[in-house]
Design a protein around this motif. Structure first.
Motif, PDB file in Angstrom:
ATOM      1  N   THR A   1      -5.218   0.716  -5.416  1.00 26.79           N
ATOM      2  CA  THR A   1      -6.014   0.922  -3.933  1.00 26.79           C
ATOM      3  C   THR A   1      -5.988  -0.535  -3.645  1.00 26.79           C
ATOM      4  O   THR A   1      -6.808  -0.696  -2.923  1.00 26.79           O
ATOM      5  CB  THR A   1      -7.384   0.878  -4.680  1.00 26.79           C
TER       6      THR A   1
ATOM      7  N   ASN B   1     -11.177  -5.378   2.602  1.00 30.46           N
ATOM      8  CA  ASN B   1     -11.345  -4.390   2.710  1.00 30.46           C
ATOM      9  C   ASN B   1     -12.229  -2.991   2.324  1.00 30.46           C
ATOM     10  O   ASN B   1     -12.165  -2.261   2.334  1.00 30.46           O
ATOM     11  CB  ASN B   1     -10.412  -4.418   3.112  1.00 30.46           C
ATOM     12  N   CYS B   2     -12.334  -3.670   0.939  1.00 32.77           N
ATOM     13  CA  CYS B   2     -12.958  -3.020  -0.225  1.00 32.77           C
ATOM     14  C   CYS B   2     -15.043  -3.154   0.288  1.00 32.77           C
ATOM     15  O   CYS B   2     -15.533  -4.511  -0.089  1.00 32.77           O
ATOM     16  CB  CYS B   2     -12.953  -3.754  -0.626  1.00 32.77           C
TER      17      CYS B   2
ATOM     18  N   GLN C   1      -5.058  -4.339  -1.253  1.00 35.06           N
ATOM     19  CA  GLN C   1      -5.008  -4.476  -0.227  1.00 35.06           C
ATOM     20  C   GLN C   1      -4.186  -5.772   0.046  1.00 35.06           C
ATOM     21  O   GLN C   1      -4.164  -6.239  -0.696  1.00 35.06           O
ATOM     22  CB  GLN C   1      -6.174  -4.661   0.807  1.00 35.06           C
TER      23      GLN C   1
ATOM     24  N   PRO D   1       0.879  -1.220  -0.253  1.00 37.56           N
ATOM     25  CA  PRO D   1      -0.147   0.457   0.202  1.00 37.56           C
ATOM     26  C   PRO D   1       0.822   1.156  -0.095  1.00 37.56           C
ATOM     27  O   PRO D   1       1.105   1.395   0.877  1.00 37.56           O
ATOM     28  CB  PRO D   1      -0.933  -0.215   1.038  1.00 37.56           C
TER      29      PRO D   1
ATOM     30  N   ASP E   1     -14.016   4.990  -7.882  1.00 34.65           N
ATOM     31  CA  ASP E   1     -13.929   5.137  -5.927  1.00 34.65           C
ATOM     32  C   ASP E   1     -12.933   4.773  -5.491  1.00 34.65           C
ATOM     33  O   ASP E   1     -12.083   4.120  -5.575  1.00 34.65           O
ATOM     34  CB  ASP E   1     -14.472   3.867  -5.579  1.00 34.65           C
ATOM     35  N   ALA E   2     -12.369   6.014  -4.027  1.00 31.61           N
ATOM     36  CA  ALA E   2     -11.272   6.139  -3.045  1.00 31.61           C
ATOM     37  C   ALA E   2     -10.412   4.897  -2.715  1.00 31.61           C
ATOM     38  O   ALA E   2      -9.533   5.076  -3.284  1.00 31.61           O
ATOM     39  CB  ALA E   2     -11.115   7.310  -2.711  1.00 31.61           C
ATOM     40  N   THR E   3     -11.189   4.315  -2.596  1.00 33.31           N
ATOM     41  CA  THR E   3     -10.784   2.906  -1.904  1.00 33.31           C
ATOM     42  C   THR E   3     -11.028   1.329  -2.054  1.00 33.31           C
ATOM     43  O   THR E   3     -10.103   0.877  -2.794  1.00 33.31           O
ATOM     44  CB  THR E   3     -11.311   2.710  -0.384  1.00 33.31           C
ATOM     45  N   CYS E   4     -11.431   1.613  -3.553  1.00 30.86           N
ATOM     46  CA  CYS E   4     -12.013   0.714  -3.648  1.00 30.86           C
ATOM     47  C   CYS E   4     -12.453   0.195  -5.774  1.00 30.86           C
ATOM     48  O   CYS E   4     -13.170  -0.408  -6.222  1.00 30.86           O
ATOM     49  CB  CYS E   4     -13.300  -0.144  -3.562  1.00 30.86           C
TER      50      CYS E   4
ATOM     51  N   HIS F   1      -4.296  -2.763 -11.448  1.00 33.92           N
ATOM     52  CA  HIS F   1      -4.553  -1.550 -10.413  1.00 33.92           C
ATOM     53  C   HIS F   1      -3.474  -1.074 -10.537  1.00 33.92           C
ATOM     54  O   HIS F   1      -2.201  -0.674  -9.262  1.00 33.92           O
ATOM     55  CB  HIS F   1      -5.018  -2.439  -9.330  1.00 33.92           C
TER      56      HIS F   1
ATOM     57  N   ASN G   1      -0.311  -3.246  -8.684  1.00 36.30           N
ATOM     58  CA  ASN G   1      -0.861  -2.322  -7.075  1.00 36.30           C
ATOM     59  C   ASN G   1       0.381  -1.273  -7.526  1.00 36.30           C
ATOM     60  O   ASN G   1       0.353  -1.151  -5.728  1.00 36.30           O
ATOM     61  CB  ASN G   1      -0.956  -2.925  -6.150  1.00 36.30           C
TER      62      ASN G   1
END
Length: 445
Positions: free
Chosen positions: A341, A354-355, A343, A89, A333-336, A154, A126
Motif C-alpha cells: 500500500t 497520501n496516507c 505510495q 504501485p 485499511d485498504a489504502t494505508c 509492505h 511494496n
C-alpha cells in the motif's frame, strides 16, 4: 504564534506520529541494520529477463530495483548483497504454474524467489507475490529467505504453493513489517506431501536441526496481518527467538492455528506484544513432541491472547508501537494498511503523504463525536440519538499507556464532559465501548 499555526502544528504532529508507524524510513527490530542498495539511482524492470538480470548483477547500477507491472516469473534462486527491490504501485511477481494430479511437475515449477545463503543486507518493499494456490507437493514458496540482515516491508503474499514466505537455513536478523498473508484460491487436495489443505503461511526452520550460525532465527514480525485463507504457520518456528508486535490475526478458516513453536536443537522463544487475535482457532500450538527442545511464549497487552509458557526475555531494542486497540483498524485499511500500500514515485521515492489514516476518524457519519479534535482541558463526547447503554471510555497515549478510564450509563443524545487538565500535550486515542460496539477517536491536547 497564532491559533491557526498552533492547530496546523498539532495536526502535522498527528500525521507524523501515525505516518512514522505506517511509513517506516528504516527498519526496526532484529533487521534494523539493513540498508539494502542505499541511495543508488534505481533501475526499473518490467519483464522477467530484465528483473533476473538486475537481481544477478553486482553492479551499483542495479543496487536498487523498481518493479513495474506484473511479471510472470519462474523460480529464481540468487545471492543478493546490498540490494533493494521496491514495487511501484500495483507491482506483482507471480508464478501460477500448477499441474493438478502431477506432484513432481508441480513441485519442479513452483516458487518465485529464493534469497540464497551468503546473501546479506537486503530490502524488499511494496510487492505482491502471487502463487497458484496451496498444493502439498513439497514445492517451493513465494519467497524463501536464507540471508542475513533482511527487511521485508509492505508486501502481500498470496497463495503460495508450499508457503507464502519462509525463513530457513542461515537466515538471521530479519524484520518483516506491514506485510499481509492470505490465500484467495481454494487449496488443492491430493498432493504427495499428504495434506489436503496446505495453506501454511510462514515456516521458520525446515526441521529440528535447521538453524543459523548463532543457533537462533532472530525475526521481528511488526504490523503484519494474517488474513482470510490462512490455516496454519503464522508463523511456525524452530530454533528461534521471535518478536511479534502489533500484528492482527483474522482468518475465515475454521480451526486455524496461529503461532506454532517447537524447541528444536537450540530451543525457541516468542514474545507477543500488543497483538490482536480477532478470529483464529488456536492462538498457540506446541510442537515440542515432534521437534524436541523447550519453548517459551509470552503474551503481553494482547487482545484474546494465549497463556504464557516458560520464560521469555523482553526484546532489548527500541521499536515504535501503537495501542493494541488500534491494530485492527490500521492493518486492515485498504489504502494505508498491511500489504503493498505504499505510495512510490516513478523515481523510487516512497512517501507517506497520501496516507490519511489516523486523522479522519471524527467524520460526519459517526454516531459518537468529539466536539473538537483539538482540545484545551475539556474533552466533550456527544452520543447521538439511538446510542444508549453501559459505556466504557478509555484514553491511551501514543505509547499505548492507558491514561484515563471512565464508566457510566449513557443516555441517548447525551454529551459527557471530562477534565483533561492532567494530561500532557500530545496525541491521544479515545476508545469508546457501548452497546457491544467499539469506536476509536483521536484528539490532540
Amino acid at each position: 504564534m497564532s491559533k491557526k499555526l498552533i492547530i496546523a502544528f498539532f495536526f502535522l504532529t498527528m500525521i507524523k506520529a501515525f505516518g512514522q508507524n505506517y511509513y517506516m524510513p528504516a527498519p526496526e527490530g532484529f533487521g534494523a541494520t539493513a540498508t539494502g542498495g542505499g541511495n543508488a539511482t534505481p533501475v526499473t524492470v518490467s519483464t522477467y529477463t530484465t528483473f533476473k538480470n538486475a537481481l544477478q548483477s553486482t553492479s551499483a547500477a542495479n543496487a536498487v530495483i523498481l518493479v513495474s507491472g506484473t511479471i510472470d516469473c519462474i523460480y529464481t534462486s540468487v545471492t543478493l548483497n546490498n540490494k533493494t527491490i521496491i514495487g511501484l504501485p500495483g507491482a506483482r511477481l507471480r508464478n501460477l504454474q500448477i499441474t493438478v494430479g502431477n506432484s513432481t511437475t508441480s513441485a519442479a515449477n513452483s516458487g518465485i524467489l529464493n534469497i540464497k545463503p551468503g546473501s546479506n543486507n537486503v530490502i524488499i518493499r511494496n510487492l505482491i507475490f502471487e502463487g497458484p494456490g496451496a498444493y502439498d507437493v513439497d514445492g517451493r514458496d513465494n519467497l524463501t529467505n536464507e540471508g542475513t540482515n533482511v527487511w521485508v516491508d509492505h508486501c502481500e503474499f498470496q497463495d503460495g504453493i508450499d508457503g507464502n514466505f519462509d525463513n530457513k537455513g542461515l537466515a538471521d536478523n530479519v524484520t518483516i513489517s506491514w506485510c499481509k498473508f492470505t490465500y484467495l484460491k481454494a487449496a488443492v487436495a491430493g498432493g504427495s506431501g499428504g495434506s489436503n489443505d496446505h495453506r501454511f503461511s510462514n515456516l521458520i526452520g525446515s526441521d529440528q536441526n535447521d538453524a543459523p550460525a548463532d543457533g537462533h532465527y532472530s525475526i521481528t514480525f511488526k504490523n503484519c496481518y494474517w488474513a482470510n485463507g490462512c490455516k496454519e504457520r503464522m508463523p511456525r518456528a524452530r530454533n528461534a527467538e521471535l518478536h511479534i508486535l502489533n500484528c492482527y490475526y483474522s482468518t475465515n478458516v475454521s480451526g486455524a492455528r496461529a503461532i506454532g513453536l517447537g524447541g528444536g536443537a537450540n530451543n525457541s522463544t516468542c514474545y507477543v506484544e500488543k497483538t490482536h487475535f480477532a478470529s483464529i482457532g488456536s492462538v498457540y500450538t506446541s510442537y515440542v513432541s515432534s521437534d524436541g527442545g523447550t519453548v517459551g511464549i509470552k503474551f503481553t497487552n494482547c487482545l484474546s491472547g494465549g497463556s504464557n509458557v516458560g520464560t521469555v526475555p523482553t526484546p532489548t531494542y527500541t521499536i515504535t508501537a501503537m495501542p493494541v486497540n488500534e491494530v485492527s483498524a490500521f492493518l486492515t485499511d485498504a489504502t494505508c494498511g498491511a500489504g503493498a500500500t505504499l505510495q512510490v514515485t516513478s523515481g523510487g521515492v516512497i512517501s507517506p503523504t497520501n496516507c490519511t489514516l489516523g486523522i479522519n476518524e471524527n467524520v460526519s457519519d459517526t454516531k459518537i463525536k468529539i466536539s473538537s479534535n483539538l482540545i484545551d482541558d475539556t474533552l466533550k463526547i456527544h452520543f447521538l440519538n439511538n446510542i444508549a447503554g453501559e459505556g466504557k471510555i478509555d484514553i491511551y497515549s501514543m505509547s499505548g499507556q492507558k491514561v484515563f478510564n471512565f464508566s457510566k450509563y449513557i443516555s441517548s443524545d447525551e454529551t459527557v464532559e471530562f477534565n483533561m487538565e492532567s494530561l500532557q500535550k500530545g496525541v491521544y486515542i479515545c476508545k469508546i465501548e457501548i452497546d457491544n460496539k467499539t469506536t476509536n477517536l483521536k484528539f490532540v491536547k
